[in-house]
Design a protein around this motif. Structure first.
Motif, PDB file in Angstrom:
ATOM      1  N   ALA A 130       0.779  -1.270   0.036  1.00 22.90           N
ATOM      2  CA  ALA A 130       0.050   0.037   0.099  1.00 22.90           C
ATOM      3  C   ALA A 130       0.980   1.217  -0.051  1.00 22.90           C
ATOM      4  O   ALA A 130       1.998   1.135   0.161  1.00 22.90           O
ATOM      5  N   PHE A 131       0.183   2.316  -0.463  1.00 21.92           N
ATOM      6  CA  PHE A 131       0.835   3.736  -0.562  1.00 21.92           C
ATOM      7  C   PHE A 131       1.441   4.364   0.662  1.00 21.92           C
ATOM      8  O   PHE A 131       2.364   4.873   0.568  1.00 21.92           O
ATOM      9  N   TYR A 132       0.914   3.721   1.692  1.00 18.33           N
ATOM     10  CA  TYR A 132       1.456   4.601   3.301  1.00 18.33           C
ATOM     11  C   TYR A 132       2.615   3.840   3.728  1.00 18.33           C
ATOM     12  O   TYR A 132       3.066   4.464   5.139  1.00 18.33           O
ATOM     13  N   MET A 133       3.274   2.929   3.271  1.00 18.16           N
ATOM     14  CA  MET A 133       4.275   2.213   3.811  1.00 18.16           C
ATOM     15  C   MET A 133       5.903   2.934   3.636  1.00 18.16           C
ATOM     16  O   MET A 133       5.868   3.302   2.614  1.00 18.16           O
ATOM     17  N   LYS A 134       6.405   2.705   4.740  1.00 12.50           N
ATOM     18  CA  LYS A 134       7.701   3.651   4.576  1.00 12.50           C
ATOM     19  C   LYS A 134       8.574   2.934   3.620  1.00 12.50           C
ATOM     20  O   LYS A 134       8.860   1.878   3.570  1.00 12.50           O
TER      21      LYS A 134
ATOM     22  N   GLY B 102       1.137  -5.452   8.426  1.00 13.03           N
ATOM     23  CA  GLY B 102       1.312  -4.241   8.858  1.00 13.03           C
ATOM     24  C   GLY B 102       2.874  -3.626   8.430  1.00 13.03           C
ATOM     25  O   GLY B 102       3.401  -4.045   7.431  1.00 13.03           O
ATOM     26  N   SER B 103       3.132  -2.197   8.952  1.00 14.96           N
ATOM     27  CA  SER B 103       4.273  -1.694   8.362  1.00 14.96           C
ATOM     28  C   SER B 103       4.660  -0.672   9.154  1.00 14.96           C
ATOM     29  O   SER B 103       3.806  -0.090   9.985  1.00 14.96           O
ATOM     30  N   GLU B 104       5.789   0.022   9.029  1.00 15.76           N
ATOM     31  CA  GLU B 104       6.139   1.229   9.661  1.00 15.76           C
ATOM     32  C   GLU B 104       5.659   2.212   8.432  1.00 15.76           C
ATOM     33  O   GLU B 104       5.794   1.942   7.364  1.00 15.76           O
TER      34      GLU B 104
ATOM     35  N   ALA C 245       4.114   3.266  13.679  1.00 19.77           N
ATOM     36  CA  ALA C 245       4.031   1.888  12.754  1.00 19.77           C
ATOM     37  C   ALA C 245       2.685   1.297  13.375  1.00 19.77           C
ATOM     38  O   ALA C 245       2.280   1.541  14.489  1.00 19.77           O
ATOM     39  N   GLY C 246       2.132   0.258  12.689  1.00 18.08           N
ATOM     40  CA  GLY C 246       1.184  -0.477  13.116  1.00 18.08           C
ATOM     41  C   GLY C 246       0.766  -1.705  12.239  1.00 18.08           C
ATOM     42  O   GLY C 246       1.585  -1.914  11.251  1.00 18.08           O
TER      43      GLY C 246
ATOM     44  N   ALA D 157       7.591  -3.226   5.257  1.00 15.93           N
ATOM     45  CA  ALA D 157       6.139  -3.880   5.414  1.00 15.93           C
ATOM     46  C   ALA D 157       6.484  -5.190   6.349  1.00 15.93           C
ATOM     47  O   ALA D 157       7.625  -5.435   6.509  1.00 15.93           O
ATOM     48  N   MET D 158       5.605  -5.893   7.016  1.00 14.77           N
ATOM     49  CA  MET D 158       5.866  -6.938   7.726  1.00 14.77           C
ATOM     50  C   MET D 158       4.600  -7.741   7.842  1.00 14.77           C
ATOM     51  O   MET D 158       3.466  -7.252   7.884  1.00 14.77           O
TER      52      MET D 158
END
Length: 467
Positions: free
Chosen positions: A366-370, A394-396, A433-434, A380-381
């Motif tokens: 997704a666009f919001y991942m660092k 999830g991701s930072e 992150a979340g 991402a994770m």
């Protein structure tokens, strides 16, 4: 019938004050016996275990006794006695019986076992079976575990909206919410629907995730979590997808990707431990009836650190497996979004424990991942579990305003819908992150059930909105 306050069966079975008079109320599971005596197995939903009611037929009216059939609801005053039979220490010798609700012979839940497919057709009655009683008690306990975990860690439970007007992230997969007359839609010259007369004055949908609003809250309250229903209108008729499901989404200011992985692992282990501590009767039943390896698998997840594996390394392992003769249905190459079979190979066969896959190609996320320094991957994770595949994603998050705007433009997401989200990057941005955990995926793991339709009371799937 003499008024004695009701004792729940879960409490009764722990008592040892034999000779006491007690009252139990519940539903008849089975009745068997001879001309002189009947044995009724009674369940009230408080536990997987039934209490045995011993009825001396000579002491009761014959017409009333005829109504004590499978499914009937009865109230019994009786004397607690030590059980000579196997199973329970306690049984009840009936003194008074009242029929609260008779049950006619069309009741579909008879003594023989029923397939899970059949039970989905009578989802309004399936909570009365042992299996679904167990599943839904565990579901309650897992919800309690979620709240306890985050509350103890100082997170705030934050309620994000169920109706949302931002059509970012794959608008094709959102359910539309409208009060417009669908038989008489007003359109403009271009043929687009005019929404100004709609309830919200614009197009609105059911939420696919509370994350974006959760980020707003995290940049004010520090650490929050959401826990609520989410909706996906994707036509996925698989044992792992629902159109309506529950999501848990923590979001934490000042956390990086490593903190995020630590939180995910600690959280999921806490929930599994809670299930083992609080639901053992139900888990043991599901272990014996459906999944002989369930208890062992739950313990194994607690006993080991999760593997942390960069996506690029994971692809190498899978490519090597193919070279070694392993057959996969879907092809493997750098840049592919892993299929469930690939995820399960890494977890069940290669590492034999849960895996956290990190640093995915930015194109498939997704666009919001660092973004990482390499310009190709993002922080991402995904947490991958045995039998399930992905259980957490999830991701930072990208905290840099310019990078985020560039990514939104690249992915052609309408900027007009994103202004409020971008404000967090303009007004005192911070690393954060979340992740999101599909509650039903967690329940699949904890219950050992094979189909996600069997861990939610009334499943919503393509072509199915019964009950």
């Amino acid at each position: 019938m003499e008024k004695i306050s009701r004792t729940k069966i879960v409490d009764l079975l722990k008592r040892e004050d034999f000779g006491a008079m007690v009252n139990v109320k519940g539903w008849v599971r089975t009745r068997r016996g001879s001309k002189q005596v009947s044995f009724v197995a009674l369940n009230d939903g408080s536990t997987i275990n039934n209490v045995q009611i011993v009825i001396d037929l000579a002491n009761f009216d014959e017409e009333m006794l005829k109504q004590i059939t499978t499914g009937a609801c009865i109230s019994v005053n009786g004397k607690m006695v030590e059980s000579v039979g196997s199973g329970q220490k306690v049984e009840l010798q009936a003194v008074e019986i009242e029929i609260l609700g008779a049950c006619d012979n069309t009741y579909p839940l008879q003594k023989k076992g029923h397939s899970l497919e059949f039970l989905r057709e009578i989802a309004h009655l399936r909570p009365r079976t042992n299996t679904f009683g167990a599943v839904f008690r565990i579901r309650h306990h897992m919800a309690m575990a979620v709240h306890q975990f985050f509350h103890k860690k100082g997170f705030f439970y934050f309620h994000t909206p169920i109706i949302t007007a931002s059509d970012c992230e794959g608008a094709g997969q959102m359910f539309q919410v409208t009060t417009l007359n669908l038989y008489d839609l007003k359109k403009d010259e271009e043929g687009s629907i005019i929404y100004k007369d709609d309830f919200f004055g614009k197009q609105a949908s059911l939420t696919v995730s509370g994350q974006l609003e959760g980020e707003l809250a995290a940049t004010a309250l520090g650490a929050i979590y959401t826990f609520g229903p989410t909706f996906r209108a994707e036509n996925s008729n698989t044992p792992r997808h629902l159109a309506e499901f529950w999501m848990i989404e923590p979001e934490v200011a000042f956390n990086d990707i490593t903190d995020n992985m630590d939180l995910a692992e600690e959280f999921i282990k806490y929930c599994v431990q809670w299930a083992l501590d609080n639901c053992m009767d139900d888990i043991k039943f599901l272990n014996d009836m459906f999944d002989k390896g369930l208890i062992e698998r739950l313990h194994s997840v607690l006993g080991e650190d999760f593997v942390r594996l960069p996506y690029t390394e994971g692809i190498k392992i899978l490519e090597q497996a193919v070279l070694d003769g392993r057959k996969f249905e879907f092809p493997i190459y750098w840049g592919v979004d892993l299929a469930s079979e690939h995820e399960r190979y890494l977890v069940e066969e290669h590492f034999k424990r849960p895996v956290i896959l990190t640093d995915y190609p930015k194109e498939i996320k997704a666009f919001y991942m660092k973004q990482n320094e390499d310009g190709k991957t993002v922080r991402a994770m995904d947490v991958l579990f045995p039998k399930i595949g992905e259980i957490i994603g999830g991701s930072e998050r990208e905290a840099d305003y310019n990078k985020l705007v560039t990514r939104i433009e690249e992915m052609q997401i309408p900027m007009k819908d994103m202004w409020w989200y971008l404000d967090t990057r303009k007004f005192g941005t911070c690393p954060h992150a979340g992740f999101g955990l599909g509650f039903e995926r967690l329940l699949l793991f904890v219950t050992g059930m094979a189909n996600i339709r069997d861990v939610i009371p009334f499943p919503r799937t393509p072509d199915n909105a019964e009950f």
